[in-house]
Design a protein around this motif. Structure first.
Motif, PDB file in Angstrom:
ATOM      1  N   VAL A   1       0.072   3.758   4.582  1.00 12.70           N
ATOM      2  CA  VAL A   1       0.930   3.168   5.610  1.00 12.70           C
ATOM      3  C   VAL A   1       0.550   1.697   5.793  1.00 12.70           C
ATOM      4  O   VAL A   1      -0.425   1.221   5.218  1.00 12.70           O
ATOM      5  N   SER A   2       1.306   0.986   6.618  1.00 12.31           N
ATOM      6  CA  SER A   2       1.037  -0.429   6.849  1.00 12.31           C
ATOM      7  C   SER A   2      -0.115  -0.613   7.834  1.00 12.31           C
ATOM      8  O   SER A   2      -0.497   0.312   8.561  1.00 12.31           O
ATOM      9  N   LEU A   3      -0.636  -1.841   7.869  1.00  8.80           N
ATOM     10  CA  LEU A   3      -1.695  -2.165   8.824  1.00  8.80           C
ATOM     11  C   LEU A   3      -1.199  -1.976  10.252  1.00  8.80           C
ATOM     12  O   LEU A   3      -1.949  -1.481  11.120  1.00  8.80           O
TER      13      LEU A   3
ATOM     14  N   ALA B   1      -5.315   1.986   6.118  1.00  8.64           N
ATOM     15  CA  ALA B   1      -3.926   1.767   5.704  1.00  8.64           C
ATOM     16  C   ALA B   1      -3.734   2.158   4.247  1.00  8.64           C
ATOM     17  O   ALA B   1      -2.744   2.817   3.890  1.00  8.64           O
ATOM     18  N   ASP B   2      -4.667   1.784   3.402  1.00  7.43           N
ATOM     19  CA  ASP B   2      -4.572   2.096   1.982  1.00  7.43           C
ATOM     20  C   ASP B   2      -4.667   3.600   1.726  1.00  7.43           C
ATOM     21  O   ASP B   2      -3.883   4.164   0.967  1.00  7.43           O
TER      22      ASP B   2
ATOM     23  N   THR C   1       1.061   0.107  11.327  1.00  2.85           N
ATOM     24  CA  THR C   1       1.132   1.538  11.636  1.00  2.85           C
ATOM     25  C   THR C   1      -0.236   2.084  11.999  1.00  2.85           C
ATOM     26  O   THR C   1      -0.381   2.864  12.951  1.00  2.85           O
ATOM     27  N   VAL C   2      -1.253   1.680  11.239  1.00  2.50           N
ATOM     28  CA  VAL C   2      -2.615   2.127  11.547  1.00  2.50           C
ATOM     29  C   VAL C   2      -3.032   1.646  12.930  1.00  2.50           C
ATOM     30  O   VAL C   2      -3.613   2.402  13.722  1.00  2.50           O
TER      31      VAL C   2
END
Length: 272
Positions: A31-33, A26-27, A35-36
């Motif tokens: 993107v957000s967790l 994510a980092d 989304t991952v």
């Protein structure tokens, strides 16, 4: 980054590192967790990746040995450091190497050298450099570790203590501004300390990810070696400790044997 491109980037990262945490993905992808997790779902559904607790990995690499996995971590940085150090070693010289991923990369970069005398406790390094180009390879005895194929213990330390070499090179798991060079295993730290004491030139090779880490066991302070070889400028506190101890700093792309004092005033700490 479009959905399909993120899939490609996820697979590329896994090819380089074997396993990656969801939080790290994510980092790095920005993107957000959630989304991952959505991106990973079809990849795990078709068998491209395997889900683990808080992480994903490639099916072919889940069972690989810890040493093989570490060889994949920051591989290009380690290769560049190894290439830089190899360029400072001449045909016919003697070199002592401990077991470690960066020293294993160094052994591979030395394949073009001739008539080297090599002392090591690593079966990987010994196999790489023995029986070619007129090299002599001496390997320390003792029980071999199942993960790294390296020998440790009193007999290994006593064996390498008989030699005096031109270049003594160790890799390390952590470098702390207060404690210096550190490792996570007592026997590995004791062996590395002996290696450094046997060289006319003593070199610690490490990629930038080890800066600022706290190991379990101290190998030596900054006055215990003559040179640090790395891929990026160290944080300000480590650069200051190097300069105070009179150790040299060699950086990929920055010229070999740069004086750490030159970086003391203008290097900002790297975020880790």
């Amino acid at each position: 980054m479009p959905h399909s491109k993120r899939h490609g980037e996820i697979l590329r990262l896994l090819q380089e590192e074997g396993t990656v945490t969801i939080a790290s993905l994510a980092d790095r992808l920005g993107v957000s967790l959630e989304t991952v997790r959505r991106d990973v779902k079809p990849l795990s559904g078709d068998g491209s990746v395997l889900k683990m607790h808080g992480a994903i990995g490639l099916p072919t690499m889940i069972g690989e040995a810890p040493f093989e996995r570490r060889m994949r971590e920051n591989a290009e940085s380690k290769r560049q450091i190894a290439r830089m150090v190899a360029a400072t070693i001449r045909d016919g010289e003697s070199i002592m190497l401990d077991t470690g991923t960066t020293t294993s990369f160094l052994a591979r970069e030395l394949l073009g050298h001739r008539r080297l005398t090599v002392v090591t406790n690593s079966s990987d390094i010994a196999r790489t450099l023995a029986t070619i180009n007129g090299n002599k390879v001496y390997m320390a005895g003792g029980e071999l570790r199942s993960d790294s194929g390296a020998a440790f213990g009193v007999s290994a330390i006593e064996f390498v203590g008989r030699f005096s070499v031109s270049h003594a090179v160790i890799s390390t798991g952590a470098i702390d501004a207060v404690n210096g060079v550190m490792d996570y295993d007592l026997e590995e730290a004791e062996f590395a300390r002996m290696v450094l004491s046997r060289g006319q030139r003593s070199v610690v090779v490490t990629d930038h990810s080890k800066f600022g880490r706290q190991g379990l066991v101290r190998v030596c302070g900054f006055d215990g070696f003559s040179e640090l070889a790395t891929d990026r400028p160290p944080p300000r506190d480590i650069a200051a400790a190097l300069a105070q101890a009179g150790a040299r700093l060699s950086m990929v792309g920055g010229g070999a044997d740069a004086d750490a004092a030159d970086l003391q005033t203008d290097v900002n700490p790297l975020p880790f």
